[in-house]
Design a protein around this motif. Sequence first.
Motif, mmCIF file in Angstrom:
data_model
loop_
_atom_site.group_PDB
_atom_site.id
_atom_site.type_symbol
_atom_site.label_atom_id
_atom_site.label_comp_id
_atom_site.label_asym_id
_atom_site.label_seq_id
_atom_site.Cartn_x
_atom_site.Cartn_y
_atom_site.Cartn_z
ATOM 1 N N SER A 162 -22.652 5.562 -3.678
ATOM 2 C CA SER A 162 -21.231 5.324 -3.430
ATOM 3 C C SER A 162 -21.050 3.974 -2.729
ATOM 4 N N PRO A 163 -19.872 3.370 -2.849
ATOM 5 C CA PRO A 163 -19.607 2.113 -2.135
ATOM 6 C C PRO A 163 -19.813 2.245 -0.623
ATOM 7 N N GLU A 164 -19.446 3.381 -0.053
ATOM 8 C CA GLU A 164 -19.593 3.585 1.392
ATOM 9 C C GLU A 164 -21.077 3.594 1.795
ATOM 10 N N THR A 165 -21.888 4.272 1.011
ATOM 11 C CA THR A 165 -23.327 4.310 1.296
ATOM 12 C C THR A 165 -23.946 2.931 1.128
ATOM 13 N N LEU A 166 -23.544 2.220 0.084
ATOM 14 C CA LEU A 166 -24.053 0.860 -0.127
ATOM 15 C C LEU A 166 -23.677 -0.039 1.046
ATOM 16 N N LYS A 167 -22.446 0.084 1.513
ATOM 17 C CA LYS A 167 -21.998 -0.726 2.662
ATOM 18 C C LYS A 167 -22.866 -0.440 3.873
ATOM 19 N N ASP A 168 -23.091 0.826 4.170
ATOM 20 C CA ASP A 168 -23.913 1.190 5.330
ATOM 21 C C ASP A 168 -25.330 0.639 5.199
ATOM 22 N N ARG A 193 -28.393 -11.598 1.950
ATOM 23 C CA ARG A 193 -27.716 -11.448 0.665
ATOM 24 C C ARG A 193 -26.511 -12.384 0.642
ATOM 25 N N PRO A 194 -26.646 -13.495 -0.068
ATOM 26 C CA PRO A 194 -25.605 -14.527 -0.048
ATOM 27 C C PRO A 194 -24.213 -14.037 -0.452
ATOM 28 N N LEU A 195 -24.152 -13.078 -1.377
ATOM 29 C CA LEU A 195 -22.843 -12.599 -1.839
ATOM 30 C C LEU A 195 -22.019 -11.946 -0.736
ATOM 31 N N ILE A 196 -22.694 -11.396 0.273
ATOM 32 C CA ILE A 196 -21.956 -10.650 1.305
ATOM 33 C C ILE A 196 -22.063 -11.272 2.689
ATOM 34 N N LYS A 197 -22.740 -12.399 2.789
ATOM 35 C CA LYS A 197 -22.975 -13.024 4.085
ATOM 36 C C LYS A 197 -21.650 -13.308 4.807
ATOM 37 N N GLY A 198 -21.558 -12.842 6.047
ATOM 38 C CA GLY A 198 -20.396 -13.121 6.888
ATOM 39 C C GLY A 198 -19.164 -12.273 6.627
ATOM 40 N N LYS A 199 -19.247 -11.330 5.712
ATOM 41 C CA LYS A 199 -18.080 -10.484 5.435
ATOM 42 C C LYS A 199 -17.973 -9.391 6.497
ATOM 43 N N PRO A 200 -16.798 -9.240 7.120
ATOM 44 C CA PRO A 200 -16.615 -8.127 8.055
ATOM 45 C C PRO A 200 -16.598 -6.795 7.299
ATOM 46 N N PRO A 213 -14.636 -4.036 6.823
ATOM 47 C CA PRO A 213 -13.594 -3.598 5.875
ATOM 48 C C PRO A 213 -13.559 -4.466 4.610
ATOM 49 N N GLU A 214 -13.763 -5.758 4.780
ATOM 50 C CA GLU A 214 -13.777 -6.673 3.636
ATOM 51 C C GLU A 214 -15.007 -6.406 2.762
ATOM 52 N N LEU A 215 -16.127 -6.096 3.402
ATOM 53 C CA LEU A 215 -17.366 -5.798 2.683
ATOM 54 C C LEU A 215 -17.190 -4.570 1.791
ATOM 55 N N LEU A 216 -16.585 -3.527 2.320
ATOM 56 C CA LEU A 216 -16.374 -2.316 1.536
ATOM 57 C C LEU A 216 -15.498 -2.608 0.319
ATOM 58 N N GLU A 217 -14.425 -3.361 0.498
ATOM 59 C CA GLU A 217 -13.550 -3.701 -0.636
ATOM 60 C C GLU A 217 -14.292 -4.547 -1.663
ATOM 61 N N PHE A 218 -15.105 -5.487 -1.188
ATOM 62 C CA PHE A 218 -15.905 -6.329 -2.069
ATOM 63 C C PHE A 218 -16.846 -5.468 -2.917
ATOM 64 N N THR A 231 -14.918 -3.411 -5.569
ATOM 65 C CA THR A 231 -14.442 -4.255 -6.668
ATOM 66 C C THR A 231 -15.586 -4.659 -7.591
ATOM 67 N N LEU A 232 -16.687 -5.126 -6.998
ATOM 68 C CA LEU A 232 -17.816 -5.578 -7.807
ATOM 69 C C LEU A 232 -18.493 -4.410 -8.522
ATOM 70 N N LEU A 233 -18.620 -3.284 -7.849
ATOM 71 C CA LEU A 233 -19.230 -2.106 -8.459
ATOM 72 C C LEU A 233 -18.394 -1.619 -9.646
ATOM 73 N N GLU A 234 -17.084 -1.690 -9.508
ATOM 74 C CA GLU A 234 -16.193 -1.286 -10.602
ATOM 75 C C GLU A 234 -16.426 -2.157 -11.841
ATOM 76 N N LYS A 235 -16.693 -3.448 -11.640
ATOM 77 C CA LYS A 235 -16.967 -4.352 -12.762
ATOM 78 C C LYS A 235 -18.350 -4.107 -13.360
ATOM 79 N N ARG A 236 -19.316 -3.776 -12.509
ATOM 80 C CA ARG A 236 -20.706 -3.645 -12.964
ATOM 81 C C ARG A 236 -21.040 -2.270 -13.529
ATOM 82 N N GLU A 237 -20.348 -1.253 -13.066
ATOM 83 C CA GLU A 237 -20.737 0.105 -13.438
ATOM 84 C C GLU A 237 -20.707 0.377 -14.946
ATOM 85 N N PRO A 238 -19.777 -0.196 -15.726
ATOM 86 C CA PRO A 238 -19.856 0.040 -17.182
ATOM 87 C C PRO A 238 -21.190 -0.425 -17.787
#
Length: 169
Positions: free
Chosen positions: A104-110, A119-126, A128-133, A136-143
């Motif tokens: 799940s996105p929540e587990t991935l965030k943790d 991980r450059p894609l998420i570096k410096g993201k707080p 709440p912003e990390l979870l939304e990121f 969004t990205l998982l929704e694009k990749r999951e198909p």
Amino acid sequence: MNTRIFLIGFMGSGKSTLGSKLARHLGYQYTDMDKLIEETAEMSIPAIFSEHGEEVFRKWEFDIMTELCLHEKLVISTGGGAPCHSQMMDLMNAHGTTIYIQLSPETLKDRLIRSKTERPLIKGKPEPELLEFIKTLLEKREPFYKQATHTADGINLRSEDLVELLLDS
């Protein structure tokens, strides 16, 4: 059982950790695609993106994957975005067994917050912003991920569970 096993999934899903253990269980070789790309290019993935751009990185990624498809008895952990580019899912499914390690996105965030890997894609993201990121990205990749031969629930997943999954198929 297939002689090439590709582990796919989002960053932080456990592909590298499970991949090396699975390879040991099966008596196969293990390759982490991101590490192999960095070794081949003699630079980090963030440096490749910075100096050459994503298009060059994706071409190198595809070329290396094509080469790996020639080898037998190999477990390969892909980069999180690899299955989503250059018909890589088709290539992997044609040359081996693919396993999507799903979380799940929540587990991935943790997991990503606790990770020591940069991980450059998420570096410096707080948070709440990390979870939304991630969502969004998982929704694009999951198909793409869902085109895998198997989907495994990543919670408490052990390499022994993957061996059993492979033997049962």
